[in-house]
Each structure stands twice: as structure tokens, then as C-alpha cells.
Design a protein around this motif. Structure first.
Motif, PDB file in Angstrom:
ATOM      1  N   THR A 218     -29.812  21.841  -3.344  1.00 49.97           N
ATOM      2  CA  THR A 218     -28.478  22.443  -3.450  1.00 49.97           C
ATOM      3  C   THR A 218     -28.316  23.522  -2.387  1.00 49.97           C
ATOM      4  O   THR A 218     -28.991  24.555  -2.429  1.00 49.97           O
ATOM      5  N   GLU A 219     -27.435  23.274  -1.443  1.00 49.82           N
ATOM      6  CA  GLU A 219     -27.216  24.211  -0.346  1.00 49.82           C
ATOM      7  C   GLU A 219     -26.385  25.397  -0.822  1.00 49.82           C
ATOM      8  O   GLU A 219     -25.559  25.252  -1.738  1.00 49.82           O
ATOM      9  N   VAL A 220     -26.595  26.558  -0.226  1.00 49.10           N
ATOM     10  CA  VAL A 220     -26.015  27.798  -0.749  1.00 49.10           C
ATOM     11  C   VAL A 220     -24.497  27.857  -0.645  1.00 49.10           C
ATOM     12  O   VAL A 220     -23.859  28.668  -1.330  1.00 49.10           O
ATOM     13  N   GLU A 221     -23.886  27.015   0.199  1.00 47.12           N
ATOM     14  CA  GLU A 221     -22.436  27.073   0.378  1.00 47.12           C
ATOM     15  C   GLU A 221     -21.688  26.034  -0.450  1.00 47.12           C
ATOM     16  O   GLU A 221     -20.455  25.981  -0.399  1.00 47.12           O
ATOM     17  N   SER A 222     -22.399  25.226  -1.214  1.00 47.94           N
ATOM     18  CA  SER A 222     -21.767  24.154  -1.974  1.00 47.94           C
ATOM     19  C   SER A 222     -21.219  24.675  -3.299  1.00 47.94           C
ATOM     20  O   SER A 222     -21.443  25.828  -3.690  1.00 47.94           O
ATOM     21  N   LEU A 223     -20.510  23.785  -4.012  1.00 48.33           N
ATOM     22  CA  LEU A 223     -20.017  24.163  -5.341  1.00 48.33           C
ATOM     23  C   LEU A 223     -21.170  24.483  -6.278  1.00 48.33           C
ATOM     24  O   LEU A 223     -21.129  25.455  -7.042  1.00 48.33           O
ATOM     25  N   GLY A 224     -22.214  23.652  -6.239  1.00 46.15           N
ATOM     26  CA  GLY A 224     -23.389  23.927  -7.057  1.00 46.15           C
ATOM     27  C   GLY A 224     -24.062  25.219  -6.652  1.00 46.15           C
ATOM     28  O   GLY A 224     -24.542  25.987  -7.489  1.00 46.15           O
ATOM     29  N   GLY A 225     -24.092  25.481  -5.337  1.00 42.38           N
ATOM     30  CA  GLY A 225     -24.646  26.738  -4.851  1.00 42.38           C
ATOM     31  C   GLY A 225     -23.880  27.925  -5.382  1.00 42.38           C
ATOM     32  O   GLY A 225     -24.467  28.968  -5.718  1.00 42.38           O
ATOM     33  N   LEU A 226     -22.566  27.800  -5.502  1.00 37.79           N
ATOM     34  CA  LEU A 226     -21.751  28.889  -6.040  1.00 37.79           C
ATOM     35  C   LEU A 226     -22.142  29.188  -7.483  1.00 37.79           C
ATOM     36  O   LEU A 226     -22.222  30.357  -7.892  1.00 37.79           O
ATOM     37  N   TRP A 236     -30.861  35.183 -12.769  1.00 37.69           N
ATOM     38  CA  TRP A 236     -31.574  33.931 -12.498  1.00 37.69           C
ATOM     39  C   TRP A 236     -32.623  34.186 -11.418  1.00 37.69           C
ATOM     40  O   TRP A 236     -32.335  34.784 -10.377  1.00 37.69           O
ATOM     41  N   PRO A 237     -33.855  33.724 -11.605  1.00 37.15           N
ATOM     42  CA  PRO A 237     -34.949  34.103 -10.705  1.00 37.15           C
ATOM     43  C   PRO A 237     -35.113  33.223  -9.466  1.00 37.15           C
ATOM     44  O   PRO A 237     -36.130  33.323  -8.767  1.00 37.15           O
ATOM     45  N   GLY A 238     -34.172  32.363  -9.170  1.00 40.80           N
ATOM     46  CA  GLY A 238     -34.313  31.460  -8.032  1.00 40.80           C
ATOM     47  C   GLY A 238     -34.298  32.187  -6.696  1.00 40.80           C
ATOM     48  O   GLY A 238     -33.959  33.381  -6.607  1.00 40.80           O
ATOM     49  N   GLU A 239     -34.660  31.456  -5.660  1.00 44.52           N
ATOM     50  CA  GLU A 239     -34.735  32.024  -4.312  1.00 44.52           C
ATOM     51  C   GLU A 239     -33.932  31.179  -3.332  1.00 44.52           C
ATOM     52  O   GLU A 239     -33.615  30.014  -3.603  1.00 44.52           O
ATOM     53  N   VAL A 240     -33.637  31.767  -2.196  1.00 47.27           N
ATOM     54  CA  VAL A 240     -32.976  31.069  -1.095  1.00 47.27           C
ATOM     55  C   VAL A 240     -34.016  30.800  -0.011  1.00 47.27           C
ATOM     56  O   VAL A 240     -34.702  31.724   0.437  1.00 47.27           O
ATOM     57  N   VAL A 241     -34.150  29.533   0.384  1.00 43.34           N
ATOM     58  CA  VAL A 241     -35.147  29.172   1.391  1.00 43.34           C
ATOM     59  C   VAL A 241     -34.517  28.231   2.411  1.00 43.34           C
ATOM     60  O   VAL A 241     -33.498  27.573   2.141  1.00 43.34           O
ATOM     61  N   LEU A 242     -35.118  28.171   3.592  1.00 43.15           N
ATOM     62  CA  LEU A 242     -34.726  27.197   4.596  1.00 43.15           C
ATOM     63  C   LEU A 242     -35.462  25.903   4.292  1.00 43.15           C
ATOM     64  O   LEU A 242     -36.687  25.828   4.389  1.00 43.15           O
ATOM     65  N   ASN A 243     -34.719  24.880   3.919  1.00 42.89           N
ATOM     66  CA  ASN A 243     -35.322  23.639   3.444  1.00 42.89           C
ATOM     67  C   ASN A 243     -34.511  22.457   3.971  1.00 42.89           C
ATOM     68  O   ASN A 243     -33.292  22.441   3.843  1.00 42.89           O
ATOM     69  N   TYR A 244     -35.192  21.476   4.582  1.00 46.21           N
ATOM     70  CA  TYR A 244     -34.534  20.288   5.105  1.00 46.21           C
ATOM     71  C   TYR A 244     -33.390  20.645   6.056  1.00 46.21           C
ATOM     72  O   TYR A 244     -32.326  20.014   6.057  1.00 46.21           O
ATOM     73  N   GLY A 245     -33.594  21.689   6.837  1.00 40.12           N
ATOM     74  CA  GLY A 245     -32.625  22.043   7.857  1.00 40.12           C
ATOM     75  C   GLY A 245     -31.437  22.844   7.382  1.00 40.12           C
ATOM     76  O   GLY A 245     -30.541  23.144   8.173  1.00 40.12           O
ATOM     77  N   SER A 246     -31.378  23.194   6.103  1.00 46.76           N
ATOM     78  CA  SER A 246     -30.271  24.005   5.605  1.00 46.76           C
ATOM     79  C   SER A 246     -30.827  25.064   4.651  1.00 46.76           C
ATOM     80  O   SER A 246     -31.971  24.992   4.208  1.00 46.76           O
TER      81      SER A 246
END
Length: 409
Positions: A218-226, A236-246
Motif C-alpha cells: 500500500t503506497e502512502v499516497e493511495s486511498l488505502g495509504g490515507l 498504529w505502529p506501522g512504518e513508511v519504507v521504500l519498497n518496490y520502487g515506491s
């Protein structure tokens, strides 16, 4: 002043002035705040070109997530050997932009057409800032625009261009959603199969991108990312990472959100299929309206809504603007507004998006709300324009009338 459909013809000087600004931005004579969007060209694209010149796709690079014909776009700066890779790419992007402008201007001058399509392109693309010239999506959009404008009179050409566009970046396959002539579909099938087979034989790994796309999150700019941005602000304890080019979210329930996005995309496809089965009124502008709506629906439901996706939508909004009878003016205006908010979000405010602060989340909420509103209003307009109401008689084609008389019914 020359007018077509009540709109003044888009002058070339307007295109020149706005595109000079884009060139100054990508050549970094003038800089915007935020990330440098040109590094994808100077680092990633240039690295891929070195591999492609050896006769193979980047088999072990998970950031290569494109169909095989994308290799042509990545290698295209070689056509200008007197320039470095990145400058040549930017010049070719500008030339592709000029081709789109020329096609839309020519189409808008035909009887029953409007110059608002060319104006939509001239005014809309610069709203994205340097991203417009720093991704190969502009080249794909040029192919898609040519395909749609050819659709009414040259269905075989449309089918061939749509298939070639799909082998550049998949989404132009949706241009065929509103195609009513079998010739367009047959041409697309033959062209797609032929070009795909050629790449499969000539270069190893032509379809490795399918596995890489499947594994994206789930990319950070998508609806799911929102959704995950909001959850992050509540602990929520999730993180933002560079993965699969996004830039993607990883953490608890991130996979569930991604699967929900896939389900929404499947739902959008089902709606398009239902529309195609129910639609009975097809006018010259229906092909463009259907393509615009289809790409909007699949964009907003995707696990990824990258800024360059707006290039596609602006191009399709411009094509449907060439038709006076098009009923999708409101969603087109919403797309242009979303393009400007996208510029504020990326590259200008991307640091705020990554940390999920109030400003970053607000920008994403506004941009995605505009895209969702555009998709829903476009779908509503397309349905109303093409699907007869329950009490309305279904239109009968001239061929059906002839058959009916011949059989005595």
C-alpha cells in the motif's frame, strides 16, 4: 480570433510559455521546495538503460515493474546522442507533449469539435510541475491520446495503438472499454500478441514485472495509504519504507488494506462490465468518456496513486474535451484541481506526507477526495448518457430494422 465550439483556439505561445517553465524546473534552473523529482531519470532510468542495452531486462531489480515495451521509452534518450541521458529524456518528454498539443489542436478544429481539449492540456499539465517531464508517462499518454482521437474513424489504428500503449504501461488497454467495432479489438489482439512475442523471444525477462507488481504493498499516497495515515495518528505502529520502487506502509493490517484496494479494483471492473452490457447509446464522444471514466475508477482504487498517474488523467480529460457533447466536464475540472493539489503534496509537501502530520494528511485527503469525486461523477454521467432508463425504449440499430423487415416481424 478563431473559435471552435465557443472556445478560442489554444495559441502556441501559451504552450511555449508554460513548457518553458517546466523545462526550467526539470533542468533545475528554477527549483521547487521538496524532493528532486528528476533523480528517477538520472539514476533509475539511466541505470535501467545500461542493462537494457545489454539485451536483457533488469531481471533482479524489483523496481522494474513495467511491461516490455517500456524498454523503448527508457532507451529513447539514445536518439539524442549529443545530449546526456537526463537532458535528452527531458527534451523527448517536451516533444511528446508537443505532439499531444498538436493532435488536440487539430482534433478541436474539426466540425462539431471544441478547442477546450487543447486548453485542458495546455493548462492542466503544468499543474503537476516537474513530475510531468520527469517520468515516461507523458510518452505513454501521447500514444493513448493518438489512439482515442483515431478511434471513431480508424478503429484498426486505435486498436493497434491501444495495444502498444498497454505494452508500455498497461492502462491504455482500458481505452478499448467503449470500443464498439470488432476491428478495434482484433487489431489490438494481433498487435499486442505480436509485440509481446517479439520481446519475449528477443530479450530475457520480458514479463518478470508481473511478479514484482503482484508483491507491491500500500503506497502512502493511495486511498488505502490515507486510511493508514489516519490510523498512524491514533497510535498504529506501522512504518513508511521504500519498497518496490515506491514509498509504502508496512506493519499490522497493511496487507489487509492492500487486499481491500484490490477488491475495490475488482468491483470497479465489474461495474465497467455491467455498464458495457447495459449501454445502448454510443455517440462519437462515448469512446473518450468511457476511457476517461475507466482509468479514473482503476486509478482511485489502486494500491498506488503516484503523482505521474495524473498525467494520464489530464490527457484523457483533454481528449474528451475535444467533443462538445461530452458530459464529463465536472470530473475533468476535478482532475485538474487534483493535479494542483498533487504538486503541493509531491514534491513540495512530501516530507509532511511521510511523517503523517496534519498538513500532509490534509493534502492527501483533499487530493484523493477530488479524485474519488471525479470518478463517481464521471461514472454517473457515463451511465446516464448511455444506459436507457427502465421506461425508455432501447434504441434499435438500422441493421436490426432491416433484419426485422426481412423476417416479417
Amino acid at each position: 480570433m478563431n473559435r471552435t465550439g465557443g472556445w478560442p483556439a489554444a495559441p502556441a505561445w501559451t504552450w511555449c510559455a508554460t513548457r518553458l517553465v517546466l523545462l526550467l524546473l526539470v533542468f533545475r534552473v528554477v527549483s521547487l521546495p521538496g524532493a528532486d523529482v528528476t533523480t528517477d531519470v538520472s539514476v533509475i532510468y539511466q541505470g535501467w538503460s545500461g542493462v537494457l542495452r545489454q539485451g536483457s531486462f533488469p531481471l533482479y531489480d524489483v523496481t522494474w515493474q513495467y511491461p516490455p515495451a517500456a524498454a523503448l521509452a527508457i532507451l529513447s534518450p539514445g536518439l539524442l546522442p549529443f545530449l546526456g541521458y537526463a537532458p535528452a529524456f527531458f527534451v523527448l518528454s517536451c516533444l511528446a507533449d508537443l505532439v499531444v498539443f498538436g493532435l488536440l489542436t487539430y482534433a478541436g478544429r474539426r466540425p462539431g469539435r471544441s478547442s477546450r481539449g487543447a486548453w485542458t492540456w495546455v493548462a492542466g499539465l503544468p499543474l503537476l510541475g516537474p513530475t510531468a517531464y520527469a517520468r515516461y508517462d507523458l510518452m505513454v499518454t501521447a500514444v493513448a491520446v493518438a489512439a482515442l482521437l483515431a478511434g471513431a474513424r480508424y478503429p484498426r489504428v486505435m486498436g493497434a495503438l491501444a495495444a502498444f500503449g498497454a505494452l508500455l504501461k498497461v492502462w491504455p488497454a482500458l481505452l478499448l472499454v467503449g470500443a464498439t467495432r470488432l476491428r478495434a479489438w482484433l487489431s489490438a489482439a494481433v498487435t499486442g500478441a505480436g509485440v509481446a512475442a517479439l520481446f519475449a523471444v528477443a530479450m530475457p525477462g520480458a514479463f518478470a514485472f508481473l511478479a514484482f507488481q503482484r508483491d507491491r504493498g500500500t503506497e502512502v499516497e493511495s486511498l488505502g495509504g490515507l486510511v493508514l495515515h489516519v490510523a498512524r495518528r491514533f497510535g498504529w505502529p506501522g512504518e513508511v519504507v521504500l519498497n518496490y520502487g515506491s514509498v509504502e506502509f508496512v506493519g499490522p493490517y497493511a496487507g489487509t488494506v492492500g487486499r481491500a484496494a484490490v477488491a475495490l479494483s475488482v468491483g470497479a471492473c465489474c461495474w465497467l462490465l455491467l455498464w458495457r452490457l447495459r449501454a445502448a447509446r454510443f455517440e462519437p464522444h462515448t469512446l473518450a468518456d468511457a476511457a476517461f471514466t475507466a482509468v479514473l475508477l482503476l486509478t482511485v482504487t489502486s494500491r498506488v496513486i503516484s503523482p505521474q498517474y495524473l498525467v494520464w488523467l489530464i490527457g484523457l480529460a483533454a481528449v474528451r474535451g475535444c467533443f462538445r457533447a461530452s458530459r464529463t466536464d465536472t470530473p475533468a475540472a476535478l482532475v485538474l484541481a487534483a493535479a494542483f493539489v498533487t504538486l503541493l503534496e509531491f514534491p513540495v509537501g512530501f516530507a509532511h506526507v511521510i511523517v503523517s502530520d496534519t498538513y500532509g494528511v490534509a493534502l492527501l485527503l483533499l487530493r484523493n477526495a477530488l479524485l474519488v469525486a471525479a470518478a463517481l461523477t464521471a461514472a454517473r454521467a457515463l451511465w446516464r448518457a448511455t444506459v436507457p432508463a427502465a421506461t425508455e425504449p432501447v434504441p434499435v440499430s438500422p441493421a436490426d430494422r432491416v433484419r426485422s423487415r426481412a423476417t416479417g416481424r
